[in-house]
Design an enzyme around this catalytic site. Structure first.
Site, mmCIF file in Angstrom:
data_model
loop_
_atom_site.group_PDB
_atom_site.id
_atom_site.type_symbol
_atom_site.label_atom_id
_atom_site.label_comp_id
_atom_site.label_asym_id
_atom_site.label_seq_id
_atom_site.Cartn_x
_atom_site.Cartn_y
_atom_site.Cartn_z
ATOM 1 N N ASP A 132 -8.741 2.105 5.103
ATOM 2 C CA ASP A 132 -9.215 0.744 5.273
ATOM 3 C C ASP A 132 -9.952 0.398 3.992
ATOM 4 O OD1 ASP A 132 -9.358 -1.702 6.564
ATOM 5 O OD2 ASP A 132 -11.243 -1.236 7.572
ATOM 6 N N LYS A 134 0.841 -1.211 0.000
ATOM 7 C CA LYS A 134 0.000 0.000 0.000
ATOM 8 C C LYS A 134 0.869 1.251 0.000
ATOM 9 C CE LYS A 134 -4.076 -1.376 2.671
ATOM 10 N NZ LYS A 134 -4.823 -1.054 3.892
#
Length: 193
Positions: free
Chosen positions: A68, A12
């Site tokens: 998230d 990420k």
């Protein structure tokens, strides 16, 4: 401008760093000597992103953002959703998660799904949330070698390739995280503290 990205996920981190302009310097949790694992105890993606961002702001006093992401499958009533990273249980493992999802979808005609990302930004005492959604479908088997998580079995709407068959640039332009981060970047480029 310096911002902490509250994630321990190196994939990420790399994906987001590739998208940002030079005017924004991203610090990792390691850069600020944060080795804590923040439990994602909220029932929504927004809640978990706020939880992580608030933890860094409160304990390390940095402007930061956290995300998230969940994969929401229509015929499974939105599962795995907020539990996407830990869908198959311990140890958290992308292969096991994909295997479980493909098993759950066996015999189901409806394979529509969407990836959804919520990004929470804490900056100068204020909080903002940005959302990105990428609609698509779950393939019957893995395709491609790049990406991470569910990328090999997710094919975005209007494309013939899975996320795992796309270059990072192609994926970032259309992905849930890419869209949410683009909103964050647009906000930051107009931001006056």
């Amino acid at each position: 401008m310096k911002l902490v990205f509250a994630t321990n996920n190196l994939n990420k981190l790399k994906e987001v760093q590739e998208m940002l302009t030079n005017s924004i310097e991203i610090l990792s949790l390691k850069d600020i000597n944060c080795f804590d694992e923040v439990d994602e105890t909220e029932l929504t993606l927004e809640g978990n992103s706020k939880l992580k961002a608030n933890y860094i702001t409160k304990n390390f006093n940095y402007n930061c953002f956290a995300d998230d992401t969940g994969l929401e499958v229509e015929s499974l009533n939105g599962e795995p959703g907020v539990y996407s990273a830990r869908y198959a249980g311990e140890p958290f493992n992308a292969e096991n998660n994909m295997r479980k999802l493909l098993t759950e979808l066996k015999g189901k005609e409806n394979r529509k799904a969407q990836f959804r990302t919520a990004v929470c930004l804490n900056i100068d005492g204020k909080q903002y949330v940005f959302e990105g959604i990428c609609k698509g479908e779950i393939l019957k088997e893995k395709q491609g070698e790049t990406g991470f998580g569910y990328d090999p079995i997710f094919k975005p709407e209007g494309y013939d390739q899975s996320f795992a068959e796309m270059s990072a640039d192609e994926k970032n332009k259309i992905s849930h995280r890419g869209l949410a981060i683009q909103k964050l970047i647009t906000f930051l480029s107009n931001y006056k503290s």
